[in-house]
Design a protein around this motif. Structure first.
Motif, PDB file in Angstrom:
ATOM      1  N   TYR A  25       0.795  -1.223   0.000  1.00  0.00           N
ATOM      2  CA  TYR A  25       0.000   0.000   0.000  1.00  0.00           C
ATOM      3  C   TYR A  25       0.835   1.285   0.000  1.00  0.00           C
ATOM      4  N   PRO A  26       1.875   1.425   0.826  1.00  0.00           N
ATOM      5  CA  PRO A  26       2.668   2.660   0.778  1.00  0.00           C
ATOM      6  C   PRO A  26       3.280   2.914  -0.614  1.00  0.00           C
ATOM      7  N   VAL A  27       3.685   1.850  -1.292  1.00  0.00           N
ATOM      8  CA  VAL A  27       4.236   1.997  -2.648  1.00  0.00           C
ATOM      9  C   VAL A  27       3.151   2.484  -3.595  1.00  0.00           C
ATOM     10  N   LEU A  28       1.974   1.896  -3.501  1.00  0.00           N
ATOM     11  CA  LEU A  28       0.843   2.303  -4.335  1.00  0.00           C
ATOM     12  C   LEU A  28       0.472   3.754  -4.069  1.00  0.00           C
ATOM     13  N   GLU A  29       0.400   4.111  -2.808  1.00  0.00           N
ATOM     14  CA  GLU A  29       0.030   5.471  -2.422  1.00  0.00           C
ATOM     15  C   GLU A  29       1.060   6.488  -2.940  1.00  0.00           C
ATOM     16  N   GLU A  30       2.335   6.144  -2.812  1.00  0.00           N
ATOM     17  CA  GLU A  30       3.397   7.034  -3.294  1.00  0.00           C
ATOM     18  C   GLU A  30       3.346   7.193  -4.814  1.00  0.00           C
ATOM     19  N   GLU A  31       3.152   6.088  -5.520  1.00  0.00           N
ATOM     20  CA  GLU A  31       3.074   6.137  -6.981  1.00  0.00           C
ATOM     21  C   GLU A  31       1.863   6.944  -7.441  1.00  0.00           C
ATOM     22  N   PHE A  32       0.742   6.738  -6.799  1.00  0.00           N
ATOM     23  CA  PHE A  32      -0.482   7.458  -7.139  1.00  0.00           C
ATOM     24  C   PHE A  32      -0.305   8.960  -6.916  1.00  0.00           C
ATOM     25  N   SER A  33       0.236   9.330  -5.763  1.00  0.00           N
ATOM     26  CA  SER A  33       0.474  10.749  -5.455  1.00  0.00           C
ATOM     27  C   SER A  33       1.445  11.372  -6.447  1.00  0.00           C
ATOM     28  N   ALA A  34       2.495  10.623  -6.792  1.00  0.00           N
ATOM     29  CA  ALA A  34       3.483  11.135  -7.749  1.00  0.00           C
ATOM     30  C   ALA A  34       2.859  11.335  -9.124  1.00  0.00           C
ATOM     31  N   MET A  35       2.000  10.393  -9.537  1.00  0.00           N
ATOM     32  CA  MET A  35       1.335  10.529 -10.831  1.00  0.00           C
ATOM     33  C   MET A  35       0.436  11.763 -10.862  1.00  0.00           C
ATOM     34  N   LEU A  36      -0.304  11.993  -9.778  1.00  0.00           N
ATOM     35  CA  LEU A  36      -1.172  13.168  -9.712  1.00  0.00           C
ATOM     36  C   LEU A  36      -0.354  14.459  -9.738  1.00  0.00           C
ATOM     37  N   ALA A  37       0.709  14.492  -8.949  1.00  0.00           N
ATOM     38  CA  ALA A  37       1.551  15.694  -8.901  1.00  0.00           C
ATOM     39  C   ALA A  37       2.179  15.972 -10.259  1.00  0.00           C
ATOM     40  N   LYS A  38       2.659  14.937 -10.913  1.00  0.00           N
ATOM     41  CA  LYS A  38       3.276  15.095 -12.229  1.00  0.00           C
ATOM     42  C   LYS A  38       2.257  15.614 -13.243  1.00  0.00           C
ATOM     43  N   ARG A  39       1.043  15.078 -13.185  1.00  0.00           N
ATOM     44  CA  ARG A  39       0.004  15.523 -14.118  1.00  0.00           C
ATOM     45  C   ARG A  39      -0.339  16.983 -13.878  1.00  0.00           C
ATOM     46  N   ARG A  40      -0.477  17.370 -12.615  1.00  0.00           N
ATOM     47  CA  ARG A  40      -0.803  18.771 -12.303  1.00  0.00           C
ATOM     48  C   ARG A  40       0.301  19.710 -12.807  1.00  0.00           C
ATOM     49  N   MET A  41       1.574  19.330 -12.571  1.00  0.00           N
ATOM     50  CA  MET A  41       2.689  20.167 -13.033  1.00  0.00           C
ATOM     51  C   MET A  41       2.711  20.262 -14.560  1.00  0.00           C
ATOM     52  N   SER A  42       2.428  19.154 -15.225  1.00  0.00           N
ATOM     53  CA  SER A  42       2.391  19.154 -16.687  1.00  0.00           C
ATOM     54  C   SER A  42       1.310  20.088 -17.201  1.00  0.00           C
ATOM     55  N   LEU A  43       0.130  20.023 -16.597  1.00  0.00           N
ATOM     56  CA  LEU A  43      -0.973  20.887 -17.025  1.00  0.00           C
ATOM     57  C   LEU A  43      -0.660  22.359 -16.775  1.00  0.00           C
ATOM     58  N   GLU A  44      -0.021  22.640 -15.625  1.00  0.00           N
ATOM     59  CA  GLU A  44       0.344  24.024 -15.311  1.00  0.00           C
ATOM     60  C   GLU A  44       1.352  24.580 -16.302  1.00  0.00           C
ATOM     61  N   SER A  45       2.207  23.709 -16.850  1.00  0.00           N
ATOM     62  CA  SER A  45       3.211  24.172 -17.813  1.00  0.00           C
ATOM     63  C   SER A  45       2.718  24.080 -19.252  1.00  0.00           C
ATOM     64  N   GLY A  46       1.433  23.732 -19.426  1.00  0.00           N
ATOM     65  CA  GLY A  46       0.856  23.693 -20.767  1.00  0.00           C
ATOM     66  C   GLY A  46       1.073  22.386 -21.518  1.00  0.00           C
ATOM     67  N   GLN A  47       1.643  21.385 -20.874  1.00  0.00           N
ATOM     68  CA  GLN A  47       1.858  20.093 -21.528  1.00  0.00           C
ATOM     69  C   GLN A  47       0.684  19.168 -21.230  1.00  0.00           C
ATOM     70  N   ARG A  48       0.472  18.203 -22.110  1.00  0.00           N
ATOM     71  CA  ARG A  48      -0.568  17.193 -21.895  1.00  0.00           C
ATOM     72  C   ARG A  48      -0.016  15.824 -22.283  1.00  0.00           C
ATOM     73  N   PRO A  49       0.884  15.272 -21.464  1.00  0.00           N
ATOM     74  CA  PRO A  49       1.414  13.947 -21.792  1.00  0.00           C
ATOM     75  C   PRO A  49       0.327  12.883 -21.647  1.00  0.00           C
ATOM     76  N   GLU A  50       0.481  11.790 -22.380  1.00  0.00           N
ATOM     77  CA  GLU A  50      -0.498  10.714 -22.310  1.00  0.00           C
ATOM     78  C   GLU A  50      -0.564  10.155 -20.895  1.00  0.00           C
ATOM     79  N   GLY A  51      -1.781   9.828 -20.460  1.00  0.00           N
ATOM     80  CA  GLY A  51      -1.997   9.288 -19.127  1.00  0.00           C
ATOM     81  C   GLY A  51      -1.544   7.846 -19.016  1.00  0.00           C
ATOM     82  N   ARG A  52      -1.731   7.283 -17.828  1.00  0.00           N
ATOM     83  CA  ARG A  52      -1.294   5.921 -17.545  1.00  0.00           C
ATOM     84  C   ARG A  52      -2.395   5.145 -16.851  1.00  0.00           C
ATOM     85  N   VAL A  53      -2.257   3.822 -16.870  1.00  0.00           N
ATOM     86  CA  VAL A  53      -3.154   2.942 -16.138  1.00  0.00           C
ATOM     87  C   VAL A  53      -2.413   2.456 -14.899  1.00  0.00           C
TER      88      VAL A  53
END
Length: 197
Positions: A25-53
């Motif tokens: 669970y801690p690994v899952l939680e860390e990965e999930f949080s990192a994915m969300l943070a990365k997506r938010r930073m990408s959107l703020e900088s105008g990028q739209r990289p493909e999402g993940r499953v």
């Protein structure tokens, strides 16, 4: 029911309501949080990289739904579903049985708090879903019981469901979180980038 039996039933219910964190669970939680943070930073900088499953796979009763519910709970609690213009960074729903692309779109639209008529075409529902995801600022779609996305459908229908999810991940959402009891869902999504530990 006897007092003793009633006490046992209460204790069992209380234990079932508990979350017992496992080593993953801690690994899952860390990965999930990192994915969300990365997506938010990408959107703020105008990028739209493909999402993940991000897939949580395990046997019946292994805690997949409990773990994924706990993972997304803070984001769901932050959303005020009753307010029309509320931000919803995460939505969740159960995969419809014998899911079609149209069924998945209808469930996702409902999870966003909007009505969707089943008489609408799949294409118009997909357009409506993309619009509502943008309005709500949704970054993650969590689909529980995801094995139903591919289990009972024809090959053509499975491809349409995968196409819908892929189209959303191209520029709308950063992650599709799926919970399922079998890894056989994953080959159907072979062209979708996957996270694995």
């Amino acid at each position: 029911m006897t007092d003793r039996r009633e006490a046992i039933e209460r204790l069992v219910a209380k234990l079932e309501a508990q979350f017992f964190e496992r080593e993953f669970y801690p690994v899952l939680e860390e990965e999930f949080s990192a994915m969300l943070a990365k997506r938010r930073m990408s959107l703020e900088s105008g990028q739209r990289p493909e999402g993940r499953v991000l897939a949580i796979i395990g046997g019946s009763g292994s805690g997949k739904t409990t773990a994924s519910d706990r993972l997304v709970a803070p984001y769901l609690q932050a959303a005020q579903h009753s307010i029309e213009d509320a931000s919803m960074s995460v939505i969740q729903f159960n995969s419809p049985n014998k899911a079609t692309g149209k069924d998945v779109a209808i469930e996702a639209i409902a999870a966003l708090g909007y009505p969707a008529s089943p008489t609408r075409s799949e294409g118009s529902l997909r357009t409506l879903l993309r619009s509502h995801l943008t309005q709500r600022g949704t970054l993650v779609v969590h689909i529980d019981e995801a094995q139903d996305l591919v289990r009972f459908q024809t090959q053509n229908e499975r491809e349409r469901v995968v196409k819908l999810l892929k189209s959303l991940m191209v520029d709308k959402i950063g992650c599709v979180l799926i919970s399922c009891w079998s890894a056989f869902v994953l080959p159907e999504m072979a062209n979708i980038p996957l996270w694995s530990q």
